[in-house]
Design a protein around this motif. Structure first.
Motif, mmCIF file in Angstrom:
data_model
loop_
_atom_site.group_PDB
_atom_site.id
_atom_site.type_symbol
_atom_site.label_atom_id
_atom_site.label_comp_id
_atom_site.label_asym_id
_atom_site.label_seq_id
_atom_site.Cartn_x
_atom_site.Cartn_y
_atom_site.Cartn_z
ATOM 1 N N GLU A 35 0.819 -1.219 0.000
ATOM 2 C CA GLU A 35 0.000 0.000 0.000
ATOM 3 C C GLU A 35 0.849 1.264 0.000
ATOM 4 N N ALA A 36 2.146 1.132 -0.116
ATOM 5 C CA ALA A 36 3.048 2.281 -0.045
ATOM 6 C C ALA A 36 2.745 3.280 -1.153
ATOM 7 N N LEU A 37 2.786 4.548 -0.797
ATOM 8 C CA LEU A 37 2.630 5.621 -1.769
ATOM 9 C C LEU A 37 3.926 5.868 -2.527
ATOM 10 N N LEU A 38 5.047 5.652 -1.829
ATOM 11 C CA LEU A 38 6.359 5.927 -2.408
ATOM 12 C C LEU A 38 7.381 4.978 -1.808
ATOM 13 N N THR A 39 8.188 4.400 -2.667
ATOM 14 C CA THR A 39 9.289 3.562 -2.219
ATOM 15 C C THR A 39 10.567 4.068 -2.878
ATOM 16 N N VAL A 40 11.545 4.353 -2.048
ATOM 17 C CA VAL A 40 12.839 4.824 -2.530
ATOM 18 C C VAL A 40 13.898 3.948 -1.875
ATOM 19 N N GLY A 41 14.646 3.233 -2.703
ATOM 20 C CA GLY A 41 15.620 2.303 -2.147
ATOM 21 C C GLY A 41 14.894 1.287 -1.285
ATOM 22 N N GLY A 42 15.290 1.151 -0.058
ATOM 23 C CA GLY A 42 14.647 0.220 0.856
ATOM 24 C C GLY A 42 13.615 0.865 1.755
ATOM 25 N N ALA A 43 13.343 2.150 1.571
ATOM 26 C CA ALA A 43 12.383 2.863 2.412
ATOM 27 C C ALA A 43 11.054 3.007 1.684
ATOM 28 N N ALA A 44 9.983 2.587 2.354
ATOM 29 C CA ALA A 44 8.637 2.700 1.796
ATOM 30 C C ALA A 44 7.803 3.572 2.723
ATOM 31 N N PHE A 45 7.001 4.459 2.141
ATOM 32 C CA PHE A 45 6.163 5.371 2.913
ATOM 33 C C PHE A 45 4.723 5.222 2.470
ATOM 34 N N GLY A 46 3.829 5.163 3.447
ATOM 35 C CA GLY A 46 2.417 5.024 3.148
ATOM 36 C C GLY A 46 1.584 5.247 4.389
ATOM 37 N N PRO A 47 0.263 5.097 4.243
ATOM 38 C CA PRO A 47 -0.621 5.268 5.400
ATOM 39 C C PRO A 47 -0.286 4.226 6.466
ATOM 40 N N ASP A 48 -0.219 4.679 7.697
ATOM 41 C CA ASP A 48 0.095 3.723 8.769
ATOM 42 C C ASP A 48 -0.941 3.796 9.885
ATOM 43 N N GLY A 49 -2.181 3.976 9.521
ATOM 44 C CA GLY A 49 -3.251 4.002 10.514
ATOM 45 C C GLY A 49 -3.449 5.351 11.158
ATOM 46 N N GLY A 50 -2.893 6.403 10.582
ATOM 47 C CA GLY A 50 -3.109 7.746 11.107
ATOM 48 C C GLY A 50 -2.129 8.188 12.175
ATOM 49 N N ASP A 51 -1.233 7.317 12.598
ATOM 50 C CA ASP A 51 -0.287 7.674 13.654
ATOM 51 C C ASP A 51 1.050 8.148 13.098
ATOM 52 N N GLY A 52 1.161 8.254 11.776
ATOM 53 C CA GLY A 52 2.440 8.586 11.159
ATOM 54 C C GLY A 52 2.933 9.968 11.515
ATOM 55 N N ASP A 53 4.232 10.102 11.512
ATOM 56 C CA ASP A 53 4.867 11.380 11.820
ATOM 57 C C ASP A 53 5.062 12.248 10.586
ATOM 58 N N HIS A 54 4.581 11.772 9.437
ATOM 59 C CA HIS A 54 4.827 12.474 8.184
ATOM 60 C C HIS A 54 3.521 12.805 7.466
ATOM 61 N N THR A 55 3.642 13.713 6.516
ATOM 62 C CA THR A 55 2.538 14.097 5.640
ATOM 63 C C THR A 55 3.015 13.955 4.213
ATOM 64 N N ALA A 56 2.144 13.460 3.352
ATOM 65 C CA ALA A 56 2.468 13.357 1.929
ATOM 66 C C ALA A 56 1.758 14.484 1.189
ATOM 67 N N ILE A 57 2.492 15.154 0.332
ATOM 68 C CA ILE A 57 1.913 16.128 -0.588
ATOM 69 C C ILE A 57 1.889 15.426 -1.936
ATOM 70 N N VAL A 58 0.698 15.262 -2.484
ATOM 71 C CA VAL A 58 0.511 14.504 -3.717
ATOM 72 C C VAL A 58 -0.028 15.435 -4.791
#
Length: 166
Positions: free
Chosen positions: A83-106
């Motif tokens: 479900e990742a929005l973005l994967t760079v190298g070995g790091a994947a970022f996506g929704p994590d149930g609302g507790d994430g420390d980050h925001t995605a600008i799409v």
């Protein structure tokens, strides 16, 4: 190597200087002093002036895009990686149930590498450090710290309203 060729080569080591030359907003004498080229300042300034005349004019293009902000983004792995929005190298970022420390600008629509470059430059000017960024298939995504989300959204919108054309 001629003074003119050396001046051009040295100027091209500083992309901001080439952009200023294209935009016609440069003090040639000050730029000649800035560059580390052996020669008289007036001769270097003349070489810069001639180089600027050969460059295409600086122009921008407004992109047809839709920009939105998605909160609750974090690092994901395992099953959530699908479900990742973005994967760079070995790091994947996506929704994590609302507790994430980050925001995605799409941004979706007319985006490409030039748009991403404009966005990254603008975020840098706003002193917002992206955690991850990418562009592909009509989508541009930038992951920022959650607290920087609103400012990043405005910066991305502004950047995409004036993307430099090459």
């Amino acid at each position: 190597m001629s003074l003119a060729a050396e001046t051009r080569r040295t100027a091209e080591e500083h992309p901001f200087l080439v952009t200023a030359l294209r935009a016609g907003i440069i003090n040639y004498t000050a730029a000649a002093r800035f560059l580390e080229v052996d020669g008289e300042t007036d001769a270097i300034a003349t070489a810069l002036r001639r180089y600027a005349e050969e460059l295409s004019a600086y122009e921008t293009d407004s992109r047809d895009v839709r920009v939105r902000m998605e909160s609750g983004i974090g690092s994901v792995d395992g099953d959530a990686e699908a479900e990742a929005l973005l994967t760079v190298g070995g790091a994947a970022f996506g929704p994590d149930g609302g507790d994430g420390d980050h925001t995605a600008i799409v941004a979706t629509g007319a985006v490409d590498a030039a748009a991403l470059a404009a966005v990254l430059r603008r975020l840098s000017l706003e002193e917002i450090a992206p955690i991850a960024a990418g562009v592909g298939e009509g989508t541009l995504l930038v992951v920022v710290d959650r607290l920087a989300g609103a400012n990043a959204l405005r910066a991305v919108e502004d950047a995409l309203a004036a993307v430099p054309t090459e």
